[in-house]
Design an enzyme around this catalytic site. Structure first.
Site, short mmCIF file in Angstrom:
data_model
loop_
_atom_site.label_atom_id
_atom_site.label_comp_id
_atom_site.label_asym_id
_atom_site.label_seq_id
_atom_site.Cartn_x
_atom_site.Cartn_y
_atom_site.Cartn_z
N LYS A 151 -21.31 -5.39 3.74
CA LYS A 151 -20.48 -4.92 2.63
C LYS A 151 -20.16 -6.07 1.68
O LYS A 151 -20.20 -5.92 0.46
CB LYS A 151 -19.17 -4.31 3.17
N GLU A 164 0.83 -1.21 0.00
CA GLU A 164 0.00 0.00 0.00
C GLU A 164 0.87 1.26 0.00
O GLU A 164 1.84 1.36 0.73
CB GLU A 164 -0.94 -0.01 1.22
N GLU A 181 22.17 -6.92 -20.48
CA GLU A 181 22.36 -7.51 -21.79
C GLU A 181 23.31 -6.68 -22.65
O GLU A 181 24.16 -7.22 -23.35
CB GLU A 181 20.99 -7.61 -22.47
#
Lengths: 646, 646
Positions: A219, A65, A465
Site C-alpha cells: 500500500k 477521528e 471583545e
C-alpha cells in the site's frame, strides 16, 4: 497561477530555517513574488508537509477521528463539536465512511457532507475515509471527484467490510485497499494525500502478521503517504510494529491510533468489531466496575495518558490519533493532561479561516458576517478567485442567495422551544424586543428567568471583545438601538493580546470602532441630523429592507476596520466595511428577523406581527469612527441622537 | 479591465457630491468594486474633467507654458524647473512644438521627449503642442501614436507657421488647425483631450475678427475641448472675446493666455512674432526704463497681477495660462501674489507620482528608489501592469537595465568641476570618503570649504524628514557606515503633518524605521553578530556587488515600511522593503560608485582606485526595525556593532 506562486513561496521558506540564508543574486532574481502575504505558512502546506515540518521542529501533535451522525440534529451537534474540539489545535480530523449511510451523497448525515463541512466551514484539515469493496470503479471515481470539488485533499484508503459473512474476490473490482491507492494515484496524480490503515497485531483476516506487513508495504509503495494504526492496548505492541515496518523498508510516518476506554459497552462492541483481544490486566480492572461509567472513564483516561506518555517518550512517535467515538470529554481530558491541547487565544485572522485550497489566499472579508462566518463562506462558495486575498476583478461580486436557512451548518443550535423561552413566548410590543436584545448583552435572565444566549444574528454568547463595550451596548439597546455587531477601536495592541490579538507574534493590531444596529425611522432621522456634525470623522451606511440606502462612503470604496502590522510582512487588513457587500448582508440581516424569529409564532399572531413590523420599517445602520487613535465617538453620536429625540 | 473599473468608480463618485446619496439596492448591486483604493480622484480624471471639477468647486487654477530647450544642459535645467514649478500646483503645463528642432524625435531637446519627461518623470499633466502645416498625414499620425505610447493625453492642435513668406494651401494636406482636430478625432477617437488657440484680437492673417471667430467655432465643433488664447494686454480684450465666442455658440472653457512682461527685448520679439500691438500706456512706462531689467520685470509683475485680478473678479475666468518663456521668477511672483501658488507640504503619496495613465493605479514602490524616483520610473517603464497598485503576476519583475547613466533626466544637475569640489579633487583613503558622506549629512563645508549638496545616490540636499535623524547619521557616517537612505519610525502622525504627512486629510501615517548603508566587510561581520540579538525585531538584507546575499526576511515577502490609514478607505502601503527588487537596486547602487564618482578621476589614479576598492569590497545593508511603536533600535544596533569592533 496562484498555486504556482504559492508553491514557490513555501519552497523558498524552507531554505531559511537557520534564520539567514545565503544565495547568489542570479538565483534570487528567479524567485517569484508572493501576490498575497503568507500569514500562516501552515495554511499553504499539504498535510504530509505539515507532518514533516512538525516532526522536524520536534513539535508533537494530535488528530481526531469522528463518524458521521445518524440524524440531522446529530449533524448540527457534531459541527459544534468540531468547532469546540478544533480549538484545541488538532493537526487534522478524519471522518469515517459508512457504506450503509449513503456516504457520498448530499445528505447532511453523509460522510462526504460532514467532511465538506469540517473543511469549508470549520476550517479543519480533514481526511475523508473511503472504502472500495462492493463498489464500481466509476462510483469511486465519482466520489473522489466530488471530494476534490469540495476542497477535500486527503483520503484514507480502506478496503471496507465484506457484504456478506464471507469475503469473495471480485474480478476487475477493488478487492484490497492497495487497489484504491493505485486508482487514486493513477486518476488524480498527486492531488490527494493518501493515508492507509496499519494493524499492529496484523489484520484479523491476514494469513499471518508477516503477510499483513507485506500488504502494508504494498500500500505504501503504491503511493500512500502515511499510516494510521488500528487501536491497541499496550505501547510495546505499537513500538514493535513500527520496528517491523521499518525492517521491511516502510519509511513513511506511522501514527498510533489511541482509544481511550470510555465505557464498558462501547469497549465490548469495538473489540467485537475489530476482533481484538482485551489484555487480562485491563479486564481485571474493568469487570468489577463495569456499571460505574465515571469510574471506567477515569480509568480509561489514566490508561490512555500513561500509554501516550510512553509512546511519546519512546522518540518514535510524533503524533497521536484519537478514536473519539464522537465524544469530547475523555479525549479532551487525555490531551490536556498530555499538554497537547493548545487552545491558542491568538487567531490566524480575526475570522474563521476555511481550509478549502482555493480559499488559502483569502485574507479580507466584510465585517458584517463577523458572527456568521459559515454563512459568508456558504454565500461565497462559488467564488473561484481570491486574488490578493479578496474577490477579484468581477464587476459584481456574486453573493449566493441565502434561501435555505435550514442548511444544518447554518442552523441554530437551539431548538424552537428554547428560542421561545429566550426571545419571548409572546411579544407585547417593540419594547419587548428591545428587552431581548438587552438581556443578550447583559447576560441577565429575562423576565421569565431565562438567559438569552443567542440571537438570530449570532448563535453564540457575546464575544469577549464585545464584552469590552457591554455597558454602553446595554444602554443603547434598552432604548431601541438594536445592536447586532460591534468592535472597539484599538490603537496598536500586540498581536499576542489574548482578547483582540491575531496573526503571527511580534506584530501590532489595530481597529476602527464599529457599530451596527437596527433602529426605527424616528431614531434614524435624528441620527442623520447628528451625523452631519461628524461628517469627516464617521462613515455611515443606512439601509432599509427595500434597499433605500443613505451613505457618505467615498466612491463606494471599502473602509478598512481591522488591520495588522507584522515583522517582515505586508500589511493585512482582514475586515472591511464594504458598501457593495453591505447590500447583500442587508438582505440576510433583515431576513433573519422573519426566518429565525417571526416564524416561531403563529401566522397573524400579535408576536409575529411585531417582528414583521420591525422587519418592514426599521433601518439597518453601520457606523465607523475613522479616528481610531482617539476615544471612540460612536457612543457620543448615539447619545446626541437620543438627546435630540427627547 | 482596470480602466473600466476605475471609470465606474469615478462615475459613482460624482453622485455623492452632496455628502450622501440615496439609491435602490438593485442599482447598487451593479456597482463594481475598485481593486485599488483611489487616493486622489484627480489622478484618475482627464484634463477636461479636472477643469470642470475645479470650475464647479469654484477653485481657481493656473497652467504654465514652456518651450523645448536648445541644448542637453538646457534640458537638464528645464526638468529641474518643472520639478520646482510643479510644486506650486499647476493644473497642467504645455510644451510648444518646434518644427525646426526635430520635435517628434527621441532627442533630449525635442518637444516630444520634453513632454514625455514632464508626464512620466515629473508627474505633470501635460499638453503637447502639435502643428500640422508642411507635414504629411502619416508624419502626424506617427507623432500622435508616439505621444499616445508615451502616455501623453492632451494635444494643442495648431496650424503652425508657413514655410516661406507667403501662405500656400496644400491640396490633401493639413492647411488649418481644424484639419488636425478632425484628424485626431477620426484616428484616435476620444483618447486625447484637444486644445485649440483663440485670438482675442483675431488671427493676424484672418480676413476679419468675425471670420476668425467662425474659424474658432469650426475647431471647437470639430472636437476641441477647450481654448487657450494668444496673449493680450488689456483684460477687456479678453472679456469681450469670450462674450463674442459665447454669442456664436462656443460653450467650452476659454483660458486667457497671460504674458508677464519680463524684459524689453523679449517683449519686442514676442510682439513681432505675434503681430500684436503694445498699447501706448504700456509703451509709455517701458520706454524710459528699457535698460533697467529689474524695473521692467517689477512693472511686468504689477501689470500681470492687476490684469489677472480683474479677469478672476469678472467671474468669467476660472484658470489662467502663463507664457513663462522658460523663466521662473516673474510667473512665480505673479502666482504667489494672486494666492494661486499652492505649495502643499502634503504629498499624494510619499513618492513622486507619474502622470502616465497606466501608472495611475500604482500605489506601492520599493523604498530603495526613494531618492531616485525618476530612475525607478525609467527602469519600470515597460511594465504594463500595476494590478492592485504594484507589479503583477509576473514571476520575475523585469527591471530594465540601467546602462545609460547619461539619460538627461537621470543626470546630476551639477557639472563635473562642482562634483570634484564637493567629493574631493583627490582622495587619500576610505576615510576621505567617510568625510564626504559626513559633510553631506551635516551641511558643513568640507576641508576645502565646499558644501556637499548632492551624492551619487541623491541629487538633492538631505530631505526634511531625514533631518530628524541628522545627529545619529553624522555619528555613524564618520565611522564608515555610509548611509544612503533612511527614515525615522512614525507611530500615527496626522496625514497633514508638514514633514511626514501624505495622502488625504483626516488620516494617520505610520513608518517603520529604515536605514540603508554601505559598510566594509569588517563592520558587516560585527553587525551580523549583533543582529542575532535582534533577530525577531530587525529584518535585514546584506549584499555585496557580486550578489552574495544574507537575509532573515521570511519567505521573500515584502515588508511594509510606510503606510497610511484614511477615512473610508482601504489601507495604503506605498513603500515596502522588497527582497526581490533589492537585488536590482543593488546593481544600481553599486554602479553609481563607479559611474558617478570613480569616473570623475583619471583611470588608475589613486582616487579612482579607492572608490573602486569600496565598490568591490563593501556591502550594501538595509535594516528595518519592525517595532514601530517603540524607540528606534537601529541606532543601538549600530552602537553595539561599533562597540564589538573596539
Amino acid at each position: 497561477m496562484v498555486n504556482e506562486t504559492q508553491q514557490s513561496c513555501s519552497a523558498s521558506s524552507s531554505s531559511r530555517s537557520d534564520g539567514g540564508s545565503s544565495s547568489g543574486s542570479e538565483s534570487s532574481k528567479d524567485n517569484s513574488r508572493c501576490s498575497t502575504p503568507v500569514l500562516d505558512a501552515d495554511r499553504h502546506e499539504r498535510l504530509r508537509e505539515k507532518m514533516r515540518r512538525r516532526q522536524e521542529a520536534g513539535d508533537k501533535w494530535f488528530s481526531l477521528e469522528f463518524f458521521p451522525p445518524r440524524t440531522a440534529n446529530g449533524a448540527v451537534n457534531l459541527i459544534s463539536r468540531f468547532d469546540r474540539m478544533g480549538a484545541g489545535g488538532p493537526l487534522f480530523i478524519d471522518v469515517t465512511w459508512h457504506p450503509a449511510g449513503d456516504p457520498g451523497s448530499d445528505k447532511e448525515t453523509s460522510s462526504m457532507i460532514i467532511a465538506n463541512t469540517a473543511v469549508n466551514y470549520c476550517g479543519l484539515e480533514t481526511i475523508l475515509h473511503m472504502t472500495c469493496c462492493n463498489q464500481t470503479k466509476d462510483d469511486i471515481t465519482g466520489h473522489l471527484q466530488k471530494a476534490k470539488r469540495l476542497g477535500l485533499k486527503n483520503i484514507m484508503a480502506l478496503r471496507g467490510d465484506p457484504a456478506g459473512e464471507e469475503w469473495e474476490e471480485e474480478v476487475d473490482g477493488f478487492n484490497h485497499a492497495v487497489d484504491l491507492v493505485k486508482h487514486i494515484r493513477s486518476e488524480f496524480d498527486d492531488y490527494f494525500d493518501i493515508c492507509v490503515a496499519g494493524y499492529p497485531k496484523g489484520h484479523p483476516e491476514a494469513e499471518s502478521y508477516e503477510a499483513d506487513l507485506r500488504h502494508l508495504k504494498e500500500k505504501v509503495f503504491a503511493g500512500a503517504d502515511f499510516i494510521i494504526t488500528q487501536l491497541f492496548f499496550r505501547p510495546e505492541t505499537f513500538l514493535k510494529f513500527v520496528k517491523d515496518c521499518q525492517a521491511i523498508g516502510i519509511t513513511c510516518p506511522i501514527i498510533p491510533g489511541i482509544f481511550p476506554i470510555q465505557g464498558y459497552h462501547s469497549l465490548r462492541q469495538l473489540v467485537k468489531l475489530s476482533k481484538l483481544e482485551v489484555p487480562q490486566e485491563i479486564k481485571d480492572v474493568i469487570e468489577p466496575i463495569k456499571d460505574n461509567d465515571a469510574a471506567i472513564r477515569n480509568y480509561g483516561v489514566e490508561l490512555a495518558v500513561s500509554m501516550c506518555r510512553e509512546l511519546l517518550d519512546s522518540g518514535t512517535v510524533h503524533g497521536l490519533h484519537f478514536y473519539t467515538l464522537n465524544r469530547e470529554v475523555a479525549t479532551t481530558e487525555v490531551l490536556k493532561r498530555l499538554g497537547l491541547w493548545k487552545e491558542d487565544p491568538r487567531r490566524p485572522l480575526p475570522w474563521a479561516v476555511s481550509a478549502h485550497p482555493k480559499r488559502r489566499v483569502e485574507d479580507v472579508r466584510p465585517i458584517f458576517w463577523a458572527s456568521r462566518p459559515k454563512s459568508y463562506i456558504y454565500r461565497t462558495q462559488e467564488w473561484d478567485d481570491f486574488p490578493n486575498g479578496r474577490w477579484g476583478n468581477s464587476s459584481s461580486p456574486a453573493f449566493g442567495e441565502l434561501k435555505d436557512y435550514y442548511l444544518f451548518y447554518l442552523k441554530s443550535k437551539s431548538p424552537r422551544e428554547e428560542l421561545l423561552k429566550m426571545w419571548g413566548e409572546e411579544l407585547t410590543g417593540e419594547e419587548s424586543v428591545f428587552e431581548v436584545f438587552t438581556c443578550y448583552i447583559t447576560g441577565e435572565p429575562n423576565r421569565n428567568g431565562h438567559r438569552v444566549t443567542c440571537m438570530p444574528w449570532n448563535d453564540d454568547p457575546l464575544a469577549t471583545e464585545t464584552n469590552l463595550l457591554k455597558d454602553q451596548l446595554e444602554k443603547v439597546n434598552r432604548r431601541g438601538i438594536l445592536t447586532i455587531n460591534s468592535q472597539p477601536n484599538i490603537n496598536g495592541k500586540p498581536s499576542t493580546d489574548p482578547i483582540v490579538g491575531w496573526g503571527p507574534s511580534g506584530g501590532y493590531v489595530f481597529q476602527k470602532a464599529y457599530l451596527e444596529f437596527f433602529a426605527s425611522s424616528e431614531i434614524v432621522t435624528a441620527l442623520l441630523k447628528v451625523l452631519k456634525k461628524y461628517e469627516l470623522r464617521v462613515n455611515y451606511h443606512i439601509v432599509n429592507v427595500k434597499g433605500q440606502n443613505i451613505t457618505n462612503a467615498p466612491d463606494l470604496q471599502p473602509n478598512a476596520v481591522t488591520w495588522g502590522i507584522f515583522p517582515g510582512r505586508e500589511i493585512i487588513q482582514p475586515t472591511v466595511v464594504d458598501p457593495v457587500s453591505f447590500l447583500y448582508w442587508k438582505d440576510e440581516a433583515f431576513a433573519l428577523w422573519i426566518e429565525q424569529w417571526a416564524k416561531l409564532y403563529e401566522e397573524e399572531s400579535p408576536s409575529r406581527m411585531i417582528i414583521q413590523y420591525i422587519h418592514d420599517n426599521y433601518y439597518l445602520v453601520n457606523l465607523v469612527d475613522n479616528d481610531f487613535p482617539l476615544e471612540n465617538c460612536l457612543w457620543q453620536v448615539v447619545d446626541d441622537t437620543f438627546e435630540l429625540l427627547n
